[in-house]
Scaffold this motif. Structure first.
Motif, mmCIF file in Angstrom:
data_model
loop_
_atom_site.group_PDB
_atom_site.id
_atom_site.type_symbol
_atom_site.label_atom_id
_atom_site.label_comp_id
_atom_site.label_asym_id
_atom_site.label_seq_id
_atom_site.Cartn_x
_atom_site.Cartn_y
_atom_site.Cartn_z
ATOM 1 N N GLN A 1 70.049 47.804 68.205
ATOM 2 C CA GLN A 1 68.938 47.000 67.705
ATOM 3 C C GLN A 1 69.001 45.626 68.359
ATOM 4 N N LEU A 2 67.831 45.112 68.718
ATOM 5 C CA LEU A 2 67.737 43.809 69.376
ATOM 6 C C LEU A 2 66.839 42.890 68.555
ATOM 7 N N GLN A 3 67.254 41.657 68.388
ATOM 8 C CA GLN A 3 66.492 40.669 67.632
ATOM 9 C C GLN A 3 66.318 39.429 68.483
ATOM 10 N N ALA A 4 65.082 39.183 68.906
ATOM 11 C CA ALA A 4 64.788 38.012 69.723
ATOM 12 C C ALA A 4 64.330 36.856 68.850
ATOM 13 N N SER A 5 64.650 35.647 69.298
ATOM 14 C CA SER A 5 64.227 34.453 68.575
ATOM 15 C C SER A 5 64.140 33.285 69.531
ATOM 16 N N GLY A 6 63.464 32.211 69.089
ATOM 17 C CA GLY A 6 63.488 30.969 69.842
ATOM 18 C C GLY A 6 62.207 30.586 70.530
ATOM 19 N N GLY A 7 61.161 31.378 70.429
ATOM 20 C CA GLY A 7 59.911 31.000 71.076
ATOM 21 C C GLY A 7 59.269 29.807 70.391
ATOM 22 N N GLY A 8 58.156 29.352 70.973
ATOM 23 C CA GLY A 8 57.450 28.229 70.381
ATOM 24 C C GLY A 8 56.431 27.649 71.328
ATOM 25 N N LEU A 9 55.984 26.447 70.993
ATOM 26 C CA LEU A 9 54.974 25.739 71.780
ATOM 27 C C LEU A 9 55.621 24.538 72.442
ATOM 28 N N VAL A 10 55.374 24.373 73.734
ATOM 29 C CA VAL A 10 55.958 23.264 74.474
ATOM 30 C C VAL A 10 54.957 22.804 75.532
ATOM 31 N N SER B 1 61.133 22.425 78.020
ATOM 32 C CA SER B 1 62.143 23.481 77.992
ATOM 33 C C SER B 1 62.121 24.214 76.660
ATOM 34 N N LEU B 2 62.507 25.474 76.726
ATOM 35 C CA LEU B 2 62.726 26.295 75.536
ATOM 36 C C LEU B 2 63.907 27.209 75.803
ATOM 37 N N SER B 3 64.557 27.614 74.723
ATOM 38 C CA SER B 3 65.659 28.549 74.852
ATOM 39 C C SER B 3 65.412 29.740 73.941
ATOM 40 N N LEU B 4 65.563 30.933 74.491
ATOM 41 C CA LEU B 4 65.427 32.161 73.727
ATOM 42 C C LEU B 4 66.797 32.800 73.524
ATOM 43 N N SER B 5 66.928 33.511 72.415
ATOM 44 C CA SER B 5 68.153 34.258 72.137
ATOM 45 C C SER B 5 67.800 35.697 71.821
ATOM 46 N N CYS B 6 68.736 36.594 72.097
ATOM 47 C CA CYS B 6 68.560 38.010 71.778
ATOM 48 C C CYS B 6 69.893 38.533 71.264
ATOM 49 N N TYR C 1 60.027 39.531 75.624
ATOM 50 C CA TYR C 1 60.764 40.626 74.997
ATOM 51 C C TYR C 1 62.157 40.712 75.595
ATOM 52 N N CYS C 2 63.139 40.915 74.736
ATOM 53 C CA CYS C 2 64.448 41.251 75.270
ATOM 54 C C CYS C 2 64.601 42.766 75.238
ATOM 55 N N ALA C 3 65.403 43.267 76.159
ATOM 56 C CA ALA C 3 65.578 44.699 76.301
ATOM 57 C C ALA C 3 67.005 44.990 76.744
ATOM 58 N N ALA C 4 67.426 46.224 76.538
ATOM 59 C CA ALA C 4 68.781 46.605 76.924
ATOM 60 C C ALA C 4 68.771 48.004 77.524
ATOM 61 N N SER C 5 69.661 48.201 78.479
ATOM 62 C CA SER C 5 69.696 49.459 79.214
ATOM 63 C C SER C 5 71.120 49.976 79.365
ATOM 64 N N THR C 6 71.248 51.288 79.358
ATOM 65 C CA THR C 6 72.522 51.935 79.667
ATOM 66 C C THR C 6 72.564 52.380 81.128
ATOM 67 N N GLN C 7 71.455 52.191 81.842
ATOM 68 C CA GLN C 7 71.350 52.642 83.230
ATOM 69 C C GLN C 7 71.988 51.657 84.206
ATOM 70 N N GLY D 1 59.808 40.850 70.396
ATOM 71 C CA GLY D 1 58.980 39.909 71.128
ATOM 72 C C GLY D 1 58.874 38.576 70.420
ATOM 73 N N THR D 2 58.851 37.518 71.211
ATOM 74 C CA THR D 2 58.693 36.179 70.669
ATOM 75 C C THR D 2 57.709 35.410 71.552
ATOM 76 N N GLN D 3 56.799 34.677 70.929
ATOM 77 C CA GLN D 3 55.722 34.011 71.657
ATOM 78 C C GLN D 3 56.202 32.704 72.259
ATOM 79 N N VAL D 4 55.907 32.521 73.529
ATOM 80 C CA VAL D 4 56.133 31.252 74.223
ATOM 81 C C VAL D 4 54.775 30.761 74.715
ATOM 82 N N THR D 5 54.418 29.558 74.311
ATOM 83 C CA THR D 5 53.152 28.975 74.727
ATOM 84 C C THR D 5 53.411 27.630 75.383
ATOM 85 N N VAL D 6 52.922 27.491 76.614
ATOM 86 C CA VAL D 6 53.106 26.261 77.369
ATOM 87 C C VAL D 6 51.735 25.618 77.569
#
Length: 123
Positions: free
Chosen positions: A2-11, A16-21, A94-100, A116-121
């Motif tokens: 399971q993946l949980q993204a956070s940190g989007g916003g308006l700038v 600068s913005l920082s996202l986490s997953c 969106y953050c994503a993960a792969s075993t490939q 998914g997290t919204q980033v608006t510039v």
């Protein structure tokens, strides 16, 4: 996994913005974690990825030199530091993960996706 993204916003442009997953579940099976984005009316596109074991990073040409991907395996978390943001960076990220180990620029290589997290510039 399971993946949980956070940190989007308006700038403002140039800011600068920082996202986490944060990942949970069968983390041991993952080879790569990545970021994709989808702007309004456009297809989802690759942004960046990082190999969990080596930390090797790859970037789309459009963000190279402005974005930095990193990971903290102890926290099972991937980050995306976005600097010198442009209005064209506006998208849902969106953050994503792969075993490939191949075709890792393609969406199809990633079996696991965050919400998914919204980033608006603004210009």
């Amino acid at each position: 996994v399971q993946l949980q993204a956070s940190g989007g916003g308006l700038v403002q442009a140039g800011g600068s913005l920082s996202l986490s997953c944060a990942a949970s579940g069968a983390i041991y099976s993952l080879n790569v974690m990545g970021w994709f984005r989808q702007a309004p009316g456009k297809e989802r596109e690759f942004v960046s990825r990082i190999t969990r074991s080596t930390g090797m990073q790859y970037y789309a040409d459009s963000v190279k030199g402005r974005f930095t991907v990193s990971r903290d395996n102890a926290k099972n978390t991937m980050y995306l530091q976005m600097d010198s943001l442009l209005p064209e960076d506006t998208a849902v990220y969106y953050c994503a993960a792969s075993t490939q180990y191949y075709d890792l620029h393609a969406e199809g290589a990633y079996a696991y996706w965050g919400q998914g997290t919204q980033v608006t510039v603004s210009s």
